[in-house]
Each structure stands twice: as structure tokens, then as C-alpha cells.
Scaffold this motif. Structure first.
Motif, PDB file in Angstrom:
ATOM      1  N   PHE A  72      -5.161   0.010  -4.860  1.00  0.00           N
ATOM      2  CA  PHE A  72      -4.982   0.843  -3.669  1.00  0.00           C
ATOM      3  C   PHE A  72      -6.313   1.050  -2.962  1.00  0.00           C
TER       4      PHE A  72
ATOM      5  N   PRO B  51      -1.408  12.878   9.989  1.00  0.00           N
ATOM      6  CA  PRO B  51      -1.329  12.064  11.205  1.00  0.00           C
ATOM      7  C   PRO B  51       0.095  11.892  11.724  1.00  0.00           C
TER       8      PRO B  51
ATOM      9  N   ARG C 203     -11.063   0.459  10.800  1.00  0.00           N
ATOM     10  CA  ARG C 203     -11.147   1.607  11.696  1.00  0.00           C
ATOM     11  C   ARG C 203     -12.591   1.875  12.124  1.00  0.00           C
TER      12      ARG C 203
ATOM     13  N   LEU D  79     -10.154   8.258   7.613  1.00  0.00           N
ATOM     14  CA  LEU D  79     -10.154   7.015   6.839  1.00  0.00           C
ATOM     15  C   LEU D  79     -11.525   6.375   6.728  1.00  0.00           C
TER      16      LEU D  79
ATOM     17  N   PRO E  51      -4.649   9.598  18.200  1.00  0.00           N
ATOM     18  CA  PRO E  51      -4.612   9.330  16.759  1.00  0.00           C
ATOM     19  C   PRO E  51      -5.769   8.471  16.278  1.00  0.00           C
ATOM     20  N   SER E  52      -6.350   7.686  17.157  1.00  0.00           N
ATOM     21  CA  SER E  52      -7.511   6.877  16.747  1.00  0.00           C
ATOM     22  C   SER E  52      -8.657   7.763  16.282  1.00  0.00           C
TER      23      SER E  52
ATOM     24  N   PRO F 191       0.819  -1.222   0.000  1.00  0.00           N
ATOM     25  CA  PRO F 191       0.000   0.000   0.000  1.00  0.00           C
ATOM     26  C   PRO F 191       0.850   1.269   0.000  1.00  0.00           C
ATOM     27  N   LYS F 192       1.957   1.232   0.717  1.00  0.00           N
ATOM     28  CA  LYS F 192       2.825   2.409   0.716  1.00  0.00           C
ATOM     29  C   LYS F 192       3.439   2.595  -0.670  1.00  0.00           C
TER      30      LYS F 192
ATOM     31  N   ASP G  78      -7.203  -1.786  -0.770  1.00  0.00           N
ATOM     32  CA  ASP G  78      -6.552  -1.692   0.544  1.00  0.00           C
ATOM     33  C   ASP G  78      -7.202  -0.619   1.396  1.00  0.00           C
TER      34      ASP G  78
ATOM     35  N   TYR H  86      -4.893  11.507   5.776  1.00  0.00           N
ATOM     36  CA  TYR H  86      -4.657  10.365   6.670  1.00  0.00           C
ATOM     37  C   TYR H  86      -3.246   9.809   6.463  1.00  0.00           C
ATOM     38  N   ILE H  87      -2.409  10.579   5.757  1.00  0.00           N
ATOM     39  CA  ILE H  87      -1.022  10.145   5.566  1.00  0.00           C
ATOM     40  C   ILE H  87      -0.069  11.166   6.183  1.00  0.00           C
TER      41      ILE H  87
ATOM     42  N   ARG I  54     -14.474   0.269  14.040  1.00  0.00           N
ATOM     43  CA  ARG I  54     -14.731   0.063  15.474  1.00  0.00           C
ATOM     44  C   ARG I  54     -14.344   1.286  16.294  1.00  0.00           C
TER      45      ARG I  54
ATOM     46  N   LEU J 200      -8.591  -0.888   5.196  1.00  0.00           N
ATOM     47  CA  LEU J 200      -8.200   0.022   6.281  1.00  0.00           C
ATOM     48  C   LEU J 200      -9.415   0.718   6.888  1.00  0.00           C
TER      49      LEU J 200
END
Lengths: 322, 97
Positions: A211, A278, A222, A298, A290-291, A38-39, A214, A274-275, A224, A218
């Protein structure tokens, strides 16, 4: 509202793969993209959009329209985090409000790329110099977030390490690659551009699709964290982009942007980072959770923008007569 | 074998550079870093799931002499206080080879 546009966007294979990623997490599948990939994809997307933007900027030159667009981008990058901060302060402490505001004041390159793909598929022209607007809007929000904490945190004892903040804001990998690729596209001769086309055009849509798969994984993971965010932040994650997009569209109309550019400007103002942000916030405002800012960007804003936001903003552009 | 102190540190991934600076300045002979460490602590769940390592930790293992422990801990304490994490100190035997 033209629901057909929303539906045709949702049936775009790249978006469908996003849904597939979400569904696989919800169904507890063990589908996973190996972690360096993904990166790699995100670096590829930044490189290509930067390069293509530089090429088109070389063709278009620096007209008055271009300069007005850049000025609007800078203003948006400063005003959006400040306005967001004061709204978020209604419910949050200074640290979380500033970190989330910084995220929403910056941009999502992937949302931008998805919007350009949408424009290409609907046959709406746009200018490549909007990538420069993307690059401009990446960093100021980081500085704004740190400044807001500095000004409004009564408990702040230590000074700010400005060299670290500025390094994170303007020299983080995403910005360096985007701006560097833009510059290279600007100066590269046409023969070199042609030789890169199998890389910059041929595989672009496929990489974006992979991408987004992925990103679906992601975003679903997130979900939850949304129980911790609460209805206020969920609402912010959906309404703030729409409000920011409307304001961006009005600015676009004022400075005479075309339909395609107005949509991209709206998407830039409506998206959240979100890249780059953060990582900068984790260093500069470690008191923030950060959550919250990662999950909001995201799991709420990114899916909202790519599924509903892009076609919605286009409708608003047409209604407002841009 | 030689008696040493084992120091185990878990911090946010974004703190790694800062932590390594502290270790280098402490003139330790070496350290080991394990990336992409997951878990839960006072600052919440770190389960990866993002593109920037903001939600992952790193694990750093250091072996040092007893007289190096206290100065090192005093350097680490501000990082742990501000950014969270854990630091454990235990006795170990270094295999001389």
C-alpha cells in the motif's frame, strides 16, 4: 535529536517502498498498481486495525484512562479544524480554508498504522484502544468544516443539506468499516480471533508495504499540484502537523498516557485525511479546490509524517517527559 | 430509425448518485455511465491519482425525446452550476431493433 531513529525508520522496508513509488514517478516509469487494488488494501488495513483494536479494547476494558483518551480525541477532532481554519484564512478564501482545515482535523489511518508498526519494531508498547480514538477522530472535522463555511461565508445562499453531510461524515465507507471491525473485534470470541490471525497478522506488514508503494506513486503524482499550493500551504502542511503533535503530546502528558499511546495520539492529531474527508468536502463544499486539500494531505503531510514525523514526535515525547 | 436527442454529461464522480436521481426522476428509459473519466475543465485537472474518486469524473450518456430535453436540463443545471461539469446536446438517430 536522535537521527538514528529517523534513519532506522527511513530504512524500514515499508518506507523504502514508499520511496520506490515516488522515485518511479519522478523517473517516469510506467509502474502502476491496478486501480481496484489500492482501495482493497486500504479496506484491508481498516478492517484489521479496527478488529485488532476491538480485541484489545475487550481485554483492557473501559478504564478512566480510556475515557480520558476518548475525550481528548473528541476535543482534538473539533479544536484542530477550527484553529487550522483561522490560520488558513490568512491566505485563503472561506471554502478552501474550511476544506483544508477539515482534512487536517481528521486523521490518516495509514499514518496511524505506520506508527503502530514503528512502535512494534522499536519494542514500545501501546494500547489497542487507540484505534477507537482513530475512529472517533475521523468524522467530527467534516461537520466542523461545513459549519465553518456556514458561519463565515457571507455569500452562502442555500442551506446546508445536513442529512447528506452527516451521512458522509458518519456513514462513509472508511468509518463504517473501521467502527464495524472495532465492534466485531470487541465481541468476537477468542477462538474466532485465533482463526483470523493468518489474515490479521500474517499478511499485514506485506499489505502495508504494498500500500505504501502505491502511496508513493500517488504522492509523487500530486507533487505538480504543489506549484499551485504555494509556500504558505507547503509550510502549513509541514508545520501544522508538528504544532498539532506538540499540543497532543502535552495533552497526553496531562492525562497520563504512556509513551506508545502518546505517539499514536500525536500522529492522529498531526495527520490529515485523504480518503474520507476529500469525498465529503467535494460534496459539501464543492467551491473548494480538491487539488489543494488532496495534494497537501497526500504529497506533503503524509510523507512528512511517515518519514520524519513519527520519529520526531517520539523524540519530543521523550524530551517532554511523557 | 428514430430521431432522438443525445445528452452527454461529464461531472465529478462524487456527483454520480445525485445525477442518477435526477435521471430516474425524469422517467427516462435508460442511461449509460462510464466511470474513471479523466480530463481538464474550468475546475482544474481531473487525473485520478487519489483513493476516493474525488479527482475523477464520470461520463453519462442519455438518449431521449425532444420534449424531455428541456425539463431534464433544468434539473441538471443546478448540479452543473454548483459542482461544475459539462452537458452537451446533439441530434442522433436511434436504431430501432
Amino acid at each position: 535529536m536522535d537521527t538514528g531513529t529517523i534513519l532506522s525508520n527511513a530504512l524500514n522496508p515499508a518506507i523504502l517502498f514508499f520511496f520506490l513509488g515516488v522515485a518511479s514517478v519522478l523517473l517516469k516509469s510506467d509502474l502502476e498498481i491496478p486501480s481496484p487494488l489500492p482501495k482493497l488494501f486500504s479496506l484491508y488495513l481498516l478492517l484489521v486495525i479496527g478488529f485488532k483494536g476491538g480485541v484489545e479494547l475487550a481485554h483492557s476494558g473501559f478504564s478512566t484512562q480510556v475515557l480520558l483518551t476518548f475525550i481528548a480525541a473528541i476535543l482534538a477532532a473539533v479544536v484542530v479544524p477550527i484553529a487550522s481554519f483561522f490560520v488558513l484564512r490568512l491566505k485563503l478564501d472561506v471554502y478552501n480554508a474550511a476544506a483544508i482545515a477539515a482534512s487536517y482535523g481528521s486523521v490518516s489511518a495509514v499514518t496511524f498504522v505506520t506508527a503502530t508498526t514503528f512502535l512494534q519494531q522499536t519494542g514500545i508498547p501501546y494500547n489497542g484502544y487507540m484505534v477507537a480514538a482513530l475512529a472517533i477522530m475521523e468524522s467530527p472535522a467534516i461537520v466542523a468544516g461545513v459549519l465553518l463555511v456556514r458561519v463565515y461565508d457571507s455569500k452562502q445562499e442555500k442551506g446546508v443539506n445536513w442529512s447528506e453531510v452527516l451521512r458522509e461524515a458518519f456513514l462513509n465507507g472508511s468509518v463504517v468499516l473501521l467502527v464495524g471491525s472495532l465492534f466485531i473485534g470487541l465481541v468476537a470470541p477468542e477462538t474466532a480471533q485465533k482463526s483470523l490471525e493468518p489474515f490479521t497478522k500474517g499478511i499485514f506488514y506485506g499489505v502495508l508495504t504494498f500500500f505504501l508503494l502505491d502511496m508513493g506513486l500517488l504522492a509523487a503524482r500530486r507533487l505538480r499540484d504543489l506549484t499551485a499550493t504555494g509556500p504558505f500551504l507547503i509550510g502549513f502542511g509541514i508545520l501544522a502537523p508538528v504544532v498539532n503533535a506538540v499540543i497532543a503530546i502535552l495533552i497526553a502528558k496531562l492525562i497520563g498516557m504512556g509513551e506508545g499511546n502518546a505517539l499514536l495520539f500525536a500522529v492522529l492529531c498531526a495527520s490529515a485525511s485523504y480518503i474520507a474527508v476529500p469525498a465529503a468536502m467535494r460534496l459539501s463544499i464543492p467551491e473548494a479546490n480538491p487539488s489543494l486539500y488532496v495534494s497537501m494531505a497526500l504529497a506533503i503531510t503524509f510523507p512528512f509524517n511517515i518519514i520524519f514525523g513519527i520519529p520526531l514526535y517520539l523524540q519530543l515525547i521523550r524530551i517532554l517527559g511523557v | 430509425m428514430k430521431s432522438v436527442k443525445r445528452i452527454e454529461i461529464v461531472v465529478d464522480s462524487v456527483e454520480l448518485n445525485r445525477l442518477v436521481e435526477v435521471l430516474e426522476e425524469s422517467q427516462l428509459k435508460g442511461y449509460t455511465v462510464i466511470k474513471d473519466v479523466l480530463g481538464r475543465g474550468l475546475h482544474g485537472l481531473r487525473d485520478g491519482g487519489d483513493l476516493t474518486d474525488v479527482l475523477t469524473n464520470v461520463y453519462v450518456l442519455v438518449a431521449c425525446n425532444e420534449d424531455q430535453v428541456h425539463p431534464l436540463i433544468e434539473q441538471l443545471r443546478p448540479i452543473l452550476t454548483r459542482f461544475g461539469g459539462i452537458c452537451l446536446i446533439s441530434d442522433a438517430q436511434w436504431v430501432v431493433h
